[in-house]
Design a protein around this motif. Structure first.
Motif, PDB file in Angstrom:
ATOM      1  N   TYR A 127       0.788  -1.226   0.000  1.00  0.00           N
ATOM      2  CA  TYR A 127       0.000   0.000   0.000  1.00  0.00           C
ATOM      3  C   TYR A 127       0.826   1.285   0.000  1.00  0.00           C
ATOM      4  O   TYR A 127       0.407   2.297  -0.562  1.00  0.00           O
ATOM      5  N   GLU A 128       1.989   1.251   0.642  1.00  0.00           N
ATOM      6  CA  GLU A 128       2.789   2.473   0.751  1.00  0.00           C
ATOM      7  C   GLU A 128       4.116   2.384   0.014  1.00  0.00           C
ATOM      8  O   GLU A 128       4.765   3.402  -0.228  1.00  0.00           O
ATOM      9  N   GLY A 129       4.542   1.181  -0.305  1.00  0.00           N
ATOM     10  CA  GLY A 129       5.729   0.999  -1.126  1.00  0.00           C
ATOM     11  C   GLY A 129       5.310   0.838  -2.579  1.00  0.00           C
ATOM     12  O   GLY A 129       4.256   1.311  -3.002  1.00  0.00           O
ATOM     13  N   ASN A 130       6.122   0.132  -3.333  1.00  0.00           N
ATOM     14  CA  ASN A 130       5.844  -0.051  -4.763  1.00  0.00           C
ATOM     15  C   ASN A 130       5.234  -1.413  -5.078  1.00  0.00           C
ATOM     16  O   ASN A 130       5.078  -1.772  -6.241  1.00  0.00           O
ATOM     17  N   GLY A 131       4.893  -2.169  -4.026  1.00  0.00           N
ATOM     18  CA  GLY A 131       4.440  -3.537  -4.234  1.00  0.00           C
ATOM     19  C   GLY A 131       3.240  -3.687  -5.136  1.00  0.00           C
ATOM     20  O   GLY A 131       3.254  -4.481  -6.092  1.00  0.00           O
ATOM     21  N   LEU A 132       2.193  -2.946  -4.845  1.00  0.00           N
ATOM     22  CA  LEU A 132       0.960  -3.092  -5.630  1.00  0.00           C
ATOM     23  C   LEU A 132       1.184  -2.679  -7.079  1.00  0.00           C
ATOM     24  O   LEU A 132       0.726  -3.349  -8.016  1.00  0.00           O
ATOM     25  N   THR A 133       1.907  -1.602  -7.273  1.00  0.00           N
ATOM     26  CA  THR A 133       2.192  -1.137  -8.634  1.00  0.00           C
ATOM     27  C   THR A 133       3.001  -2.166  -9.414  1.00  0.00           C
ATOM     28  O   THR A 133       2.672  -2.508 -10.563  1.00  0.00           O
ATOM     29  N   LEU A 134       4.060  -2.678  -8.808  1.00  0.00           N
ATOM     30  CA  LEU A 134       4.923  -3.638  -9.496  1.00  0.00           C
ATOM     31  C   LEU A 134       4.214  -4.952  -9.776  1.00  0.00           C
ATOM     32  O   LEU A 134       4.358  -5.524 -10.872  1.00  0.00           O
ATOM     33  N   MET A 135       3.452  -5.450  -8.805  1.00  0.00           N
ATOM     34  CA  MET A 135       2.756  -6.711  -9.030  1.00  0.00           C
ATOM     35  C   MET A 135       1.656  -6.551 -10.066  1.00  0.00           C
ATOM     36  O   MET A 135       1.417  -7.466 -10.874  1.00  0.00           O
ATOM     37  N   ARG A 136       0.988  -5.410 -10.088  1.00  0.00           N
ATOM     38  CA  ARG A 136      -0.036  -5.201 -11.125  1.00  0.00           C
ATOM     39  C   ARG A 136       0.577  -5.136 -12.513  1.00  0.00           C
ATOM     40  O   ARG A 136      -0.019  -5.609 -13.485  1.00  0.00           O
ATOM     41  N   GLU A 137       1.758  -4.543 -12.618  1.00  0.00           N
ATOM     42  CA  GLU A 137       2.451  -4.532 -13.907  1.00  0.00           C
ATOM     43  C   GLU A 137       2.746  -5.966 -14.344  1.00  0.00           C
ATOM     44  O   GLU A 137       2.593  -6.316 -15.522  1.00  0.00           O
ATOM     45  N   THR A 331      14.163  -6.655  -6.634  1.00  0.00           N
ATOM     46  CA  THR A 331      15.092  -5.567  -6.303  1.00  0.00           C
ATOM     47  C   THR A 331      14.410  -4.560  -5.388  1.00  0.00           C
ATOM     48  O   THR A 331      14.981  -4.122  -4.376  1.00  0.00           O
ATOM     49  N   ASP A 332      13.180  -4.206  -5.713  1.00  0.00           N
ATOM     50  CA  ASP A 332      12.433  -3.267  -4.873  1.00  0.00           C
ATOM     51  C   ASP A 332      12.029  -3.920  -3.554  1.00  0.00           C
ATOM     52  O   ASP A 332      12.125  -3.317  -2.485  1.00  0.00           O
ATOM     53  N   TYR A 333      11.577  -5.165  -3.636  1.00  0.00           N
ATOM     54  CA  TYR A 333      11.148  -5.921  -2.455  1.00  0.00           C
ATOM     55  C   TYR A 333      12.286  -6.033  -1.442  1.00  0.00           C
ATOM     56  O   TYR A 333      12.097  -5.789  -0.236  1.00  0.00           O
ATOM     57  N   SER A 334      13.471  -6.413  -1.905  1.00  0.00           N
ATOM     58  CA  SER A 334      14.592  -6.626  -0.988  1.00  0.00           C
ATOM     59  C   SER A 334      15.060  -5.313  -0.366  1.00  0.00           C
ATOM     60  O   SER A 334      15.469  -5.282   0.804  1.00  0.00           O
ATOM     61  N   LYS A 335      15.012  -4.222  -1.128  1.00  0.00           N
ATOM     62  CA  LYS A 335      15.367  -2.919  -0.570  1.00  0.00           C
ATOM     63  C   LYS A 335      14.383  -2.533   0.530  1.00  0.00           C
ATOM     64  O   LYS A 335      14.770  -2.052   1.601  1.00  0.00           O
ATOM     65  N   GLU A 339      15.075  -1.983   4.702  1.00  0.00           N
ATOM     66  CA  GLU A 339      14.664  -0.788   5.434  1.00  0.00           C
ATOM     67  C   GLU A 339      13.730  -1.143   6.583  1.00  0.00           C
ATOM     68  O   GLU A 339      13.831  -0.590   7.680  1.00  0.00           O
ATOM     69  N   GLN A 340      12.828  -2.076   6.331  1.00  0.00           N
ATOM     70  CA  GLN A 340      11.892  -2.500   7.371  1.00  0.00           C
ATOM     71  C   GLN A 340      12.622  -3.191   8.524  1.00  0.00           C
ATOM     72  O   GLN A 340      12.339  -2.938   9.696  1.00  0.00           O
ATOM     73  N   ASN A 341      13.548  -4.072   8.192  1.00  0.00           N
ATOM     74  CA  ASN A 341      14.256  -4.797   9.242  1.00  0.00           C
ATOM     75  C   ASN A 341      15.143  -3.880  10.076  1.00  0.00           C
ATOM     76  O   ASN A 341      15.334  -4.118  11.281  1.00  0.00           O
ATOM     77  N   LEU A 342      15.680  -2.839   9.469  1.00  0.00           N
ATOM     78  CA  LEU A 342      16.466  -1.865  10.221  1.00  0.00           C
ATOM     79  C   LEU A 342      15.607  -1.224  11.300  1.00  0.00           C
ATOM     80  O   LEU A 342      16.043  -1.044  12.441  1.00  0.00           O
ATOM     81  N   TRP A 343      14.369  -0.900  10.940  1.00  0.00           N
ATOM     82  CA  TRP A 343      13.434  -0.306  11.902  1.00  0.00           C
ATOM     83  C   TRP A 343      12.924  -1.351  12.891  1.00  0.00           C
ATOM     84  O   TRP A 343      12.864  -1.131  14.100  1.00  0.00           O
ATOM     85  N   TRP A 344      12.581  -2.521  12.382  1.00  0.00           N
ATOM     86  CA  TRP A 344      11.911  -3.544  13.195  1.00  0.00           C
ATOM     87  C   TRP A 344      12.762  -4.009  14.367  1.00  0.00           C
ATOM     88  O   TRP A 344      12.243  -4.314  15.428  1.00  0.00           O
ATOM     89  N   ARG A 345      14.083  -4.077  14.160  1.00  0.00           N
ATOM     90  CA  ARG A 345      14.930  -4.631  15.222  1.00  0.00           C
ATOM     91  C   ARG A 345      14.991  -3.719  16.447  1.00  0.00           C
ATOM     92  O   ARG A 345      15.435  -4.138  17.499  1.00  0.00           O
ATOM     93  N   PHE A 346      14.497  -2.515  16.320  1.00  0.00           N
ATOM     94  CA  PHE A 346      14.486  -1.613  17.465  1.00  0.00           C
ATOM     95  C   PHE A 346      13.126  -1.639  18.165  1.00  0.00           C
ATOM     96  O   PHE A 346      12.902  -2.432  19.065  1.00  0.00           O
ATOM     97  N   ALA A 347      12.194  -0.817  17.764  1.00  0.00           N
ATOM     98  CA  ALA A 347      10.938  -0.683  18.502  1.00  0.00           C
ATOM     99  C   ALA A 347      10.093  -1.949  18.477  1.00  0.00           C
ATOM    100  O   ALA A 347       9.702  -2.468  19.526  1.00  0.00           O
ATOM    101  N   GLU A 348       9.803  -2.453  17.304  1.00  0.00           N
ATOM    102  CA  GLU A 348       8.886  -3.590  17.196  1.00  0.00           C
ATOM    103  C   GLU A 348       9.460  -4.841  17.858  1.00  0.00           C
ATOM    104  O   GLU A 348       8.838  -5.435  18.748  1.00  0.00           O
ATOM    105  N   ALA A 349      10.634  -5.256  17.417  1.00  0.00           N
ATOM    106  CA  ALA A 349      11.226  -6.474  17.966  1.00  0.00           C
ATOM    107  C   ALA A 349      11.597  -6.294  19.432  1.00  0.00           C
ATOM    108  O   ALA A 349      11.481  -7.228  20.235  1.00  0.00           O
TER     109      ALA A 349
END
Length: 360
Positions: A127-137, A331-335, A339-349
């Motif tokens: 919804y906020e990244g490029n996932g929906l756009t890329l998968m629809r393509e 390429t987009d997914y892994s990037k 970024e998500q894991n950098l954030w997740w290991r702090f507050a969420e995890a």
């Protein structure tokens, strides 16, 4: 003459004839669609998402847009729904995109890949990244427009006749799984068999397979896997946040009015959230029931997970050199994952690990 006086005097029919009425009511056509699910009716969590979707569309349209929901095998085989939507045999389907890696392995990125995104990260990418756009393509080549249609959250690692205590135990294991997971498992020496959910119990019971993964405690208890394989693994390192999708034939979707398109989007979004909520609410009690009934939990050993991680990353690199569609999306997914894991290991995890240690 004032407009209000004119309306009172002429009546609605006269106003419409005069062409001076505002667009108060826009008549919608009556539409009947069929939705082919890849899942059995017994799974109220997954199959139920399609039923909720159809119900909401019917309600929002005042009954003018009706969608009949059909279980896997009723109109077509569970793994035949992409062909059905692509060819226009049905207007839409509800399925897990990774069932169709035989067509193109890029389908897997629409659901889950080993050591991929968790459920919230997947929704964020869509919804906020490029996932929906890329998968629809990507799906456009199959005459498909997709909408996220649910997520199970992190899954359990499946049912085994014997527990896995080390990497070597994986070799020669006949294991039911689907998607990219199968290719990673094969690199670990596993003999992979892809089966629809409705066929897993019988295969385990007859000994056609040694182990199988499906979703998690709530669904697995309903399907009775604990009766034929006592050892229950965790976590499913291959499904940290698998997403389901509504696949809609592109011509059928293009033919909808703007209002009906908005209804489809709104109903899909509700079904997407509702499925995750159901699993989160129902899995804890189901797991307690399984353990009370004799199910033995075990965690995948670290050497097996480490080797699986190594093989998965190697596979993704290879695919990026061979498959342009995979490379573009991954390429987009892994990037995004980094970024998500950098954030997740702090507050969420950090919060989660502390709370789980409290055992409250």
């Amino acid at each position: 003459m004032e407009r209000r006086s004119f309306v009172r005097g002429a009546g609605l029919a006269g106003v419409l004839a005069a062409g001076s009425a505002p667009a108060i009511v826009h008549a919608q056509a009556n539409i009947r669609w069929r939705l082919a699910s890849s899942f059995p009716k017994s799974l109220d969590t997954i199959f139920g998402a399609a039923e909720l979707f159809a119900k909401r569309v019917g309600e929002m349209s005042g009954g003018k847009f009706q969608i009949s929901v059909h279980a896997g095998g009723e109109l077509m085989p569970p793994f035949g729904v992409v062909d059905g939507v692509q060819n226009g045999t049905v207007e839409m389907a509800h399925t897990a995109p990774y069932y169709f890696v035989g067509k193109d392995i890029t389908f897997a990125l629409g659901t889950a890949i080993p050591f991929g995104l968790n459920s919230r990260q997947m929704t964020a990418w869509m919804y906020e990244g490029n996932g929906l756009t890329l998968m629809r393509e990507f799906y456009a080549a199959y005459n498909i427009v997709n909408f996220p249609g649910g997520n199970t959250g992190a899954q359990m690692g499946g049912w085994f006749r014997k527990p896995i205590t080390k990497l070597a135990d994986m070799k020669g294991l006949r294991f039911r799984t689907v998607g990219v997971t199968g290719q990673v498992m094969e690199r670990l020496g596993v003999v992979v068999q892809a089966l629809p959910g409705a066929e897993i119990y019988q295969a385990l019971e007859k000994g056609t397979i040694d182990a199988a993964e499906w979703v998690g405690p709530y669904d697995d208890l309903k399907l009775g896997f604990n009766k034929v394989a006592p050892h229950y693994a965790y976590p499913a390192w291959w499904e940290g946040g698998p997403q389901l999708d509504f696949f809609i034939n592109s011509k059928a979707f293009a033919g909808l009015s703007a209002e009906y398109k908005a209804m489809v989007q709104a109903a899909a979004s509700e079904a997407h959230v509702d499925m995750q909520a159901k699993y989160d609410a129902r899995n804890p009690n189901a797991l307690r029931q399984l353990v009370a009934g004799g199910t033995k939990l075990f965690r995948f050993p670290k050497d097996a997970m480490d080797e699986a991680f190594k093989q998965a990353m190697g596979l993704y690199a290879e695919l990026s050199t061979k498959n342009p569609a995979w490379k573009k999306v991954y390429t987009d997914y892994s990037k995004f994952r980094s970024e998500q894991n950098l954030w997740w290991r702090f507050a969420e995890a950090g919060f989660d690990s502390y709370m789980q240690a409290q055992k409250i």
